[in-house]
Design a protein around this motif. Structure first.
Motif, PDB file in Angstrom:
ATOM      1  N   SER A 218       6.755 -48.311  20.667  1.00  0.00           N
ATOM      2  CA  SER A 218       5.542 -47.426  20.390  1.00  0.00           C
ATOM      3  C   SER A 218       5.370 -47.294  18.802  1.00  0.00           C
ATOM      4  O   SER A 218       4.213 -46.888  18.379  1.00  0.00           O
ATOM      5  CB  SER A 218       5.730 -46.313  21.134  1.00  0.00           C
ATOM      6  OG  SER A 218       5.827 -46.466  22.585  1.00  0.00           O
ATOM      7  N   SER A 219       6.302 -47.433  17.981  1.00  0.00           N
ATOM      8  CA  SER A 219       6.247 -47.096  16.722  1.00  0.00           C
ATOM      9  C   SER A 219       5.673 -48.063  15.895  1.00  0.00           C
ATOM     10  O   SER A 219       5.254 -48.033  14.721  1.00  0.00           O
ATOM     11  CB  SER A 219       7.494 -46.535  15.920  1.00  0.00           C
ATOM     12  OG  SER A 219       8.500 -47.415  16.220  1.00  0.00           O
ATOM     13  N   ILE A 220       5.883 -49.302  16.022  1.00  0.00           N
ATOM     14  CA  ILE A 220       5.510 -50.459  15.199  1.00  0.00           C
ATOM     15  C   ILE A 220       4.204 -50.757  14.997  1.00  0.00           C
ATOM     16  O   ILE A 220       4.009 -50.884  13.740  1.00  0.00           O
ATOM     17  CB  ILE A 220       6.025 -52.133  16.124  1.00  0.00           C
ATOM     18  CG1 ILE A 220       7.721 -51.935  16.199  1.00  0.00           C
ATOM     19  CG2 ILE A 220       5.474 -53.140  15.532  1.00  0.00           C
ATOM     20  CD1 ILE A 220       7.993 -53.274  17.091  1.00  0.00           C
ATOM     21  N   THR A 221       3.409 -50.571  15.712  1.00  0.00           N
ATOM     22  CA  THR A 221       1.747 -50.677  15.375  1.00  0.00           C
ATOM     23  C   THR A 221       1.599 -49.537  14.111  1.00  0.00           C
ATOM     24  O   THR A 221       0.893 -49.909  13.120  1.00  0.00           O
ATOM     25  CB  THR A 221       0.861 -50.363  16.437  1.00  0.00           C
ATOM     26  OG1 THR A 221       1.066 -51.346  17.342  1.00  0.00           O
ATOM     27  CG2 THR A 221      -0.611 -50.350  16.051  1.00  0.00           C
ATOM     28  N   SER A 302      22.202 -50.049  19.641  1.00  0.00           N
ATOM     29  CA  SER A 302      22.190 -48.962  18.971  1.00  0.00           C
ATOM     30  C   SER A 302      22.354 -49.003  17.428  1.00  0.00           C
ATOM     31  O   SER A 302      21.567 -48.305  16.532  1.00  0.00           O
ATOM     32  CB  SER A 302      23.391 -47.796  19.579  1.00  0.00           C
ATOM     33  OG  SER A 302      23.303 -47.479  20.811  1.00  0.00           O
ATOM     34  N   VAL A 303      23.211 -49.706  16.849  1.00  0.00           N
ATOM     35  CA  VAL A 303      23.127 -49.960  15.505  1.00  0.00           C
ATOM     36  C   VAL A 303      22.198 -50.656  14.696  1.00  0.00           C
ATOM     37  O   VAL A 303      21.861 -50.338  13.793  1.00  0.00           O
ATOM     38  CB  VAL A 303      24.666 -50.790  15.225  1.00  0.00           C
ATOM     39  CG1 VAL A 303      24.691 -51.424  13.738  1.00  0.00           C
ATOM     40  CG2 VAL A 303      25.817 -50.102  15.830  1.00  0.00           C
ATOM     41  N   THR A 304      21.273 -51.536  15.451  1.00  0.00           N
ATOM     42  CA  THR A 304      20.497 -52.339  14.998  1.00  0.00           C
ATOM     43  C   THR A 304      19.107 -51.313  14.911  1.00  0.00           C
ATOM     44  O   THR A 304      18.354 -51.488  14.094  1.00  0.00           O
ATOM     45  CB  THR A 304      19.931 -53.584  15.669  1.00  0.00           C
ATOM     46  OG1 THR A 304      19.896 -53.427  17.205  1.00  0.00           O
ATOM     47  CG2 THR A 304      20.795 -54.530  15.335  1.00  0.00           C
ATOM     48  N   VAL A 305      19.211 -50.332  15.839  1.00  0.00           N
ATOM     49  CA  VAL A 305      18.066 -49.273  15.882  1.00  0.00           C
ATOM     50  C   VAL A 305      18.308 -48.464  14.669  1.00  0.00           C
ATOM     51  O   VAL A 305      17.073 -48.261  13.692  1.00  0.00           O
ATOM     52  CB  VAL A 305      17.968 -48.457  17.136  1.00  0.00           C
ATOM     53  CG1 VAL A 305      17.056 -47.202  17.203  1.00  0.00           C
ATOM     54  CG2 VAL A 305      17.291 -49.408  18.257  1.00  0.00           C
ATOM     55  N   LEU A 306      19.276 -48.273  14.435  1.00  0.00           N
ATOM     56  CA  LEU A 306      19.534 -47.260  13.338  1.00  0.00           C
ATOM     57  C   LEU A 306      19.236 -47.789  12.264  1.00  0.00           C
ATOM     58  O   LEU A 306      18.642 -47.437  11.062  1.00  0.00           O
ATOM     59  CB  LEU A 306      21.416 -46.874  13.369  1.00  0.00           C
ATOM     60  CG  LEU A 306      21.488 -45.720  12.190  1.00  0.00           C
ATOM     61  CD1 LEU A 306      22.873 -45.012  12.812  1.00  0.00           C
ATOM     62  CD2 LEU A 306      21.914 -46.312  10.967  1.00  0.00           C
ATOM     63  N   ALA A 307      19.780 -49.170  11.857  1.00  0.00           N
ATOM     64  CA  ALA A 307      19.254 -49.874  10.712  1.00  0.00           C
ATOM     65  C   ALA A 307      17.911 -50.042  10.554  1.00  0.00           C
ATOM     66  O   ALA A 307      17.320 -49.987   9.464  1.00  0.00           O
ATOM     67  CB  ALA A 307      20.110 -51.163  10.542  1.00  0.00           C
ATOM     68  N   PHE A 308      17.269 -50.306  11.524  1.00  0.00           N
ATOM     69  CA  PHE A 308      15.840 -50.414  11.754  1.00  0.00           C
ATOM     70  C   PHE A 308      15.046 -49.415  11.021  1.00  0.00           C
ATOM     71  O   PHE A 308      14.180 -49.393  10.323  1.00  0.00           O
ATOM     72  CB  PHE A 308      15.269 -50.770  13.095  1.00  0.00           C
ATOM     73  CG  PHE A 308      13.820 -50.826  13.272  1.00  0.00           C
ATOM     74  CD1 PHE A 308      13.071 -51.894  12.858  1.00  0.00           C
ATOM     75  CD2 PHE A 308      12.923 -49.801  13.446  1.00  0.00           C
ATOM     76  CE1 PHE A 308      11.710 -51.999  13.168  1.00  0.00           C
ATOM     77  CE2 PHE A 308      11.455 -49.805  13.979  1.00  0.00           C
ATOM     78  CZ  PHE A 308      11.013 -51.168  13.703  1.00  0.00           C
ATOM     79  N   GLY A 309      15.421 -48.200  11.636  1.00  0.00           N
ATOM     80  CA  GLY A 309      14.867 -46.990  10.881  1.00  0.00           C
ATOM     81  C   GLY A 309      14.979 -46.694   9.295  1.00  0.00           C
ATOM     82  O   GLY A 309      13.957 -46.406   8.566  1.00  0.00           O
ATOM     83  N   TRP A 310      16.305 -47.062   8.776  1.00  0.00           N
ATOM     84  CA  TRP A 310      16.504 -46.898   7.383  1.00  0.00           C
ATOM     85  C   TRP A 310      15.759 -47.907   6.533  1.00  0.00           C
ATOM     86  O   TRP A 310      15.391 -47.667   5.374  1.00  0.00           O
ATOM     87  CB  TRP A 310      18.044 -46.793   7.206  1.00  0.00           C
ATOM     88  CG  TRP A 310      18.435 -45.676   7.774  1.00  0.00           C
ATOM     89  CD1 TRP A 310      19.210 -45.167   8.827  1.00  0.00           C
ATOM     90  CD2 TRP A 310      18.218 -44.254   6.997  1.00  0.00           C
ATOM     91  NE1 TRP A 310      19.457 -43.734   9.129  1.00  0.00           N
ATOM     92  CE2 TRP A 310      19.052 -43.199   7.947  1.00  0.00           C
ATOM     93  CE3 TRP A 310      17.699 -43.859   5.952  1.00  0.00           C
ATOM     94  CZ2 TRP A 310      19.047 -41.752   7.529  1.00  0.00           C
ATOM     95  CZ3 TRP A 310      17.855 -42.318   5.807  1.00  0.00           C
ATOM     96  CH2 TRP A 310      18.219 -41.774   6.577  1.00  0.00           C
ATOM     97  N   ALA A 320      13.092 -57.759   6.730  1.00  0.00           N
ATOM     98  CA  ALA A 320      14.117 -57.217   7.173  1.00  0.00           C
ATOM     99  C   ALA A 320      13.860 -56.129   8.402  1.00  0.00           C
ATOM    100  O   ALA A 320      14.910 -56.550   9.417  1.00  0.00           O
ATOM    101  CB  ALA A 320      14.436 -56.067   5.959  1.00  0.00           C
ATOM    102  N   PRO A 321      13.038 -55.384   8.695  1.00  0.00           N
ATOM    103  CA  PRO A 321      12.912 -55.054  10.075  1.00  0.00           C
ATOM    104  C   PRO A 321      12.552 -55.915  11.092  1.00  0.00           C
ATOM    105  O   PRO A 321      13.398 -55.862  12.277  1.00  0.00           O
ATOM    106  CB  PRO A 321      11.640 -53.898   9.931  1.00  0.00           C
ATOM    107  CG  PRO A 321      10.991 -54.455   8.767  1.00  0.00           C
ATOM    108  CD  PRO A 321      11.895 -55.053   8.001  1.00  0.00           C
ATOM    109  N   PHE A 326      14.820 -58.559  16.421  1.00  0.00           N
ATOM    110  CA  PHE A 326      15.300 -59.612  17.110  1.00  0.00           C
ATOM    111  C   PHE A 326      16.852 -59.093  17.689  1.00  0.00           C
ATOM    112  O   PHE A 326      16.958 -59.186  18.970  1.00  0.00           O
ATOM    113  CB  PHE A 326      15.791 -60.924  16.283  1.00  0.00           C
ATOM    114  CG  PHE A 326      16.462 -61.918  17.090  1.00  0.00           C
ATOM    115  CD1 PHE A 326      15.696 -62.787  17.940  1.00  0.00           C
ATOM    116  CD2 PHE A 326      17.834 -62.070  17.085  1.00  0.00           C
ATOM    117  CE1 PHE A 326      16.497 -63.708  18.620  1.00  0.00           C
ATOM    118  CE2 PHE A 326      18.744 -63.054  17.710  1.00  0.00           C
ATOM    119  CZ  PHE A 326      17.803 -63.835  18.696  1.00  0.00           C
ATOM    120  N   PHE A 327      17.478 -58.498  16.897  1.00  0.00           N
ATOM    121  CA  PHE A 327      18.775 -57.905  17.562  1.00  0.00           C
ATOM    122  C   PHE A 327      18.612 -56.516  18.464  1.00  0.00           C
ATOM    123  O   PHE A 327      19.426 -56.294  19.502  1.00  0.00           O
ATOM    124  CB  PHE A 327      19.700 -57.588  16.289  1.00  0.00           C
ATOM    125  CG  PHE A 327      20.236 -58.857  15.951  1.00  0.00           C
ATOM    126  CD1 PHE A 327      21.217 -59.648  16.347  1.00  0.00           C
ATOM    127  CD2 PHE A 327      19.829 -59.302  14.505  1.00  0.00           C
ATOM    128  CE1 PHE A 327      21.625 -61.048  15.764  1.00  0.00           C
ATOM    129  CE2 PHE A 327      20.096 -60.611  13.887  1.00  0.00           C
ATOM    130  CZ  PHE A 327      21.005 -61.643  14.511  1.00  0.00           C
TER     131      PHE A 327
END
Length: 419
Positions: A218-221, A302-310, A320-321, A326-327
């Protein structure tokens, strides 16, 4: 909820047909619509039609598979489901940008109509309360249309008599049609069916996983538009990495589930001290076999969602995102497939109803996550928002560990294919 119970009572084939008729009619109405209120109502009707096909596909897998192969089959089916996030935004972006938003619904009408034709012609009934192991013919109105053409050309044997799911014997004796009465579906049955501690945990974990996935989707766009200045088509292309990860997860996770189940069965047989000791499939803790695969996938997601945000917080390049997406797709989709397969394992007599309950719960979580993500991003920022999402996802691990050592759920019915 209606379609799930209807499919378990009456059969998969008529349920599929009803779903596609609702979906096609809704898409035509949407393409012709000028009222916003009617647009919203028709979108709800459209979703209610096609979303049931997820439950039906899982039920079809349960009909024709055993636990040793169910993971792989569920994986391939879910790969088809998750192709939507991979290619849908691309097609939608192209259509919306060059032909207008109405063309999206005309495209869906044509595509689903083209798919309905071979379904009507070739898809056999698989529900075991209707056709048994596949050797008993379905009612005449519930058979593929190709059978009618076969009869017109002089084929006196019903093709339904030729195939079975299990092939338990080589008898060529004709099988009688299984008699059962048509009953009005009970939409509450799916909820009653899964009212067991094991099933409740699975539903909770699945809901949280899909809620976390929806916060990203939902946040990508909004984020990509404001941060990278992308248009509709370019944003659609950015969903490829997430969708590709989901498809990869579908295939790989299914194979891992089957491998782990066979490994546990082989170990149990090897460690058996008595030839009379129970080493059948019912003695293998399927909850543990599936959850052992789910836990590392949840950690990855979980780890990749955290990294996606930062990486978004600090304005990293678009690559990078996209790599992280993908992961995210691999971890979260893999976890969803694993828990969904386990729920079907526990309810093989009513797989469509169980999956319908699963859809209901995950839809509530997904709707809540979609509504919450924008206020969270505004109040907390991208980094801390997805950090919170990641920790909520990690909070499911104690439940999965509990599931590994929890009491076994009594089967709701013997599995004729797995006895």
């Amino acid at each position: 909820m209606f379609i799930g119970d209807f499919a378990d009572r009456t059969g998969r084939r008529p349920a599929y047909i009803i779903c596609f008729i609702i979906y096609i009619a809704s898409n035509i109405g949407l393409a012709l619509q000028n009222s916003y209120a009617a647009l919203i109502v028709l979108r709800c009707l459209q979703s209610s039609g096609i979303s049931s096909s997820v439950a039906l596909s899982a039920a079809t897998v349960a009909d024709i598979s055993t636990k040793q192969e169910r993971g792989s089959m569920m994986g391939f089916v879910m790969a088809g489901n998750f192709m939507g996030p991979a290619i849908g935004p691309i097609i939608g972006g192209l259509l919306a940008q060059y032909l207008g938003w109405r063309s999206i619904f005309w495209f869906l009408t044509i595509a689903s109509g083209v798919f309905l034709l071979p379904l009507l012609l070739f898809l056999p009934e698989t529900a075991r309360n209707v056709v048994g192991d596949g050797s008993s013919p379905a009612q005449p109105w519930n058979r593929p249309l190709i059978h009618l053409f076969s009869r017109h050309h002089g084929d006196k044997q019903d093709p339904s008599d030729k195939d079975s799911f299990d092939r338990p014997d080589s008898s060529d004796s004709p099988k009688k049609t299984i008699e059962h009465k048509l009953q009005f579906p009970n939409p509450l049955k799916p909820l009653k069916l899964v009212f067991h501690p094991n099933s409740i945990i699975i539903l909770l974990v699945t809901g949280i996983i899909m809620g976390g996935n929806m916060t990203v989707l939902s946040s990508i766009t909004e984020i990509y538009t404001s941060q990278y200045g992308l248009d509709e088509l370019e944003i659609g292309l950015c969903y490829i990495s997430l969708g590709t990860g989901s498809i990869v997860a579908s295939v790989v996770t299914g194979r891992l589930l089957d491998w782990n189940y066979r490994r546990m069965a082989a170990n149990k047989a090897a460690n058996s001290t008595s030839p009379e000791q129970d080493t059948t499939q019912d003695s293998i803790p399927v909850e543990k076999a599936r959850s052992m695969i789910t836990i590392p996938l949840v950690v990855l997601g979980s780890v990749t969602v955290l990294a996606f945000g930062w990486v978004l917080k600090y304005g990293a390049p678009l690559a990078a995102p996209e790599v992280l997406l993908f992961f995210v797709g691999v971890g979260q989709t893999g976890g969803f497939i694993s828990t969904s397969t386990l729920l079907v394992d526990l309810h093989t007599a009513n797989p469509a109803a169980a999956t319908a309950a699963n859809n209901l719960v995950r839809s509530f979580f997904s709707a809540g996550a979609s509504a919450a993500i924008d206020p969270m991003l505004t109040a907390m920022g991208r980094g801390w928002t997805f950090t919170l999402v990641a920790f909520i996802l990690l909070a499911t691990i104690p439940f999965l560990l509990l599931l590994c050592g929890m009491w076994r759920q009594k089967k709701d019915s013997p599995e004729r294919s797995e006895g």
